[in-house]
Write an enzyme that holds these catalytic residues in place. Structure first.
Site, PDB file in Angstrom:
ATOM      1  N   HIS A  39       0.829  -1.205   0.000  1.00 12.41           N
ATOM      2  CA  HIS A  39       0.000   0.000   0.000  1.00 12.41           C
ATOM      3  C   HIS A  39       0.861   1.251   0.000  1.00 12.41           C
ATOM      4  O   HIS A  39       1.888   1.335   0.674  1.00 12.41           O
ATOM      5  CB  HIS A  39      -1.007  -0.014   1.156  1.00 12.41           C
ATOM      6  N   ASP A  69       5.990   2.306   6.996  1.00 13.40           N
ATOM      7  CA  ASP A  69       4.703   1.680   6.721  1.00 13.40           C
ATOM      8  C   ASP A  69       3.949   2.576   5.733  1.00 13.40           C
ATOM      9  O   ASP A  69       3.339   3.554   6.139  1.00 13.40           O
ATOM     10  CB  ASP A  69       3.933   1.535   8.040  1.00 13.40           C
ATOM     11  N   GLU A  98      -5.297   1.368   2.240  1.00 10.45           N
ATOM     12  CA  GLU A  98      -5.103   0.333   3.255  1.00 10.45           C
ATOM     13  C   GLU A  98      -5.241   0.876   4.665  1.00 10.45           C
ATOM     14  O   GLU A  98      -5.845   0.249   5.531  1.00 10.45           O
ATOM     15  CB  GLU A  98      -3.726  -0.324   3.080  1.00 10.45           C
ATOM     16  N   GLU A  99      -4.675   2.052   4.919  1.00  8.84           N
ATOM     17  CA  GLU A  99      -4.649   2.579   6.285  1.00  8.84           C
ATOM     18  C   GLU A  99      -6.047   2.889   6.830  1.00  8.84           C
ATOM     19  O   GLU A  99      -6.217   3.015   8.046  1.00  8.84           O
ATOM     20  CB  GLU A  99      -3.776   3.837   6.359  1.00  8.84           C
ATOM     21  N   ASP A 157       3.724  -5.864   4.158  1.00  9.93           N
ATOM     22  CA  ASP A 157       3.476  -4.817   5.141  1.00  9.93           C
ATOM     23  C   ASP A 157       4.542  -4.963   6.219  1.00  9.93           C
ATOM     24  O   ASP A 157       5.414  -5.819   6.125  1.00  9.93           O
ATOM     25  CB  ASP A 157       2.058  -4.919   5.713  1.00  9.93           C
ATOM     26  N   HIS A 164       3.860   3.129  13.435  1.00 14.11           N
ATOM     27  CA  HIS A 164       2.962   4.296  13.472  1.00 14.11           C
ATOM     28  C   HIS A 164       3.502   5.420  14.358  1.00 14.11           C
ATOM     29  O   HIS A 164       2.760   6.304  14.778  1.00 14.11           O
ATOM     30  CB  HIS A 164       1.542   3.903  13.896  1.00 14.11           C
TER      31      HIS A 164
END
Length: 342
Positions: free
Chosen positions: A69, A187, A221-222, A241, A321
């Site tokens: 992604h 990410d 995706e997020e 991922d 994150h």
């Protein structure tokens, strides 16, 4: 197997520098489309803005699809305050604490970028009581301070800033001499670099895969709906991922992580074991792990009703994150596993 690690890292940094929060990914998709096509790889765009690049294999009836992604976390203007500061909301996961002190650009609808910083409303310890240091970081007590002479809502509107404008957060990307990679949005920009490295390997070595391989560069995706379209001949689907590092997790920053289960579902047992067998046969450093607060494009695809065997792998990443970190070895191990799988 000789892979071009520098090519992977250069592309990872290149695409980290193209800001692409969920909902605003057209620029990165267009650049990827050009880069795939420059390698002689055919692409199509979905109606929702994702990109699919395909390398034809000897067998076109049973295809493999690998996703990465391109969308990231981000922020958006929620309100313009009377004092010229901006209230904002997060896009996707993460916490407000991770954003304190971050430098940003606010991008207007017409493409103008205005510099600023994310701060607590009560930032100065010389002005506010010391107990304000313990205030929780929430939407209500965080704001963007613009680096312009603004003292009112009208001043901000005159800059062209409005509710709904995206706020792009500096990534602070660094690759250390010891091989660590530190950045926001590893990410999943690490996966973007890996996909391009895989494609370069097959093209440079003039290798035709046994099965046709689709690389699906998803763009939501997020926020939980990245995989709405998958090539219909897909038999196996692997999401690239990040593997989460820390606490009781089995993953580390030097290996490829192979997910057994996430917060939604176990992954396909047969496909997971196939990947483990490939790693062991080829002396690729790996860990099998279980993720609780996590889902992937593969998970989302299954929830949307697609019918394929599904797995999730990726480099182990610390502080996910937040200000994330991995190591070059994890990037290499993930790339090698996918090349051997293909």
């Amino acid at each position: 197997m000789e892979i071009n690690t520098q090519y992977i890292l250069d592309n990872m940094v290149k695409y980290i520098n193209i800001q692409s929060p969920s909902g605003k990914t057209a620029e990165i998709i267009e650049e990827l489309k050009k880069q795939f096509e420059d390698m002689g790889i055919k692409t199509i765009k979905t109606k929702k803005g994702a990109l699919i690049a395909t390398i034809e294999g000897e067998n076109d009836d049973k295809q493999k699809t690998i996703s990465a992604h391109v969308d990231t976390l981000g922020a958006m203007v929620k309100a313009i305050k009377q004092n010229g500061r901006l209230k904002f909301v997060r896009i996707a996961g993460g916490t407000f604490n991770t954003l304190e002190g971050a430098n940003v650009f606010v991008e207007t609808r017409h493409g103008k970028k205005v510099r600023g910083t994310i701060l607590p409303v009560k930032a100065s310890t010389h002005i506010f009581p010391s107990n304000s240091r313990n205030d929780s970081r929430t939407e209500e007590n965080m704001e963007v301070r613009l680096d312009e002479r603004v003292n009112s809502k009208e001043d901000v509107l005159d800059l062209g800033i409005n509710v709904g404008d995206y706020i792009h957060i500096d990534t602070l990307t660094e690759i250390t001499e010891s091989g660590f990679i530190k950045s926001r949005y590893l990410d999943n920009k690490a996966a973007v670099g890996i996909v391009l490295g895989i494609c370069k390997y097959f093209k440079d070595n003039n290798i035709k895969p046994k099965y046709t391989v689709n690389f699906l560069m998803s763009n939501y995706e997020e926020v939980g709906h990245g995989i709405s379209f998958v090539p219909e001949k897909t038999e196996e689907f692997i999401a690239i991922d990040i593997g989460t590092v820390g606490g009781e997790q089995a993953s580390d920053e030097f290996s490829v992580s192979i997910a057994a289960k996430d917060g939604v579902t176990p992954y396909d047992y047969e496909l997971r074991n196939k990947l483990v067998d490939i790693a062991e046969k080829n002396n690729i450093s790996y860990n099998v792990d279980v993720y609780n607060s996590y889902s992937s494009d593969a998970t989302q695809g299954i929830k949307m009703g697609h019918d394929f065997k599904f797995a999730c792998i990726g480099p182990g990443v610390d502080a996910t994150h937040h200000y994330e970190r991995t190591h070059i070895e994890a990037i290499e191990n993930t790339t090698k596993l996918l090349i051997k799988y293909i």
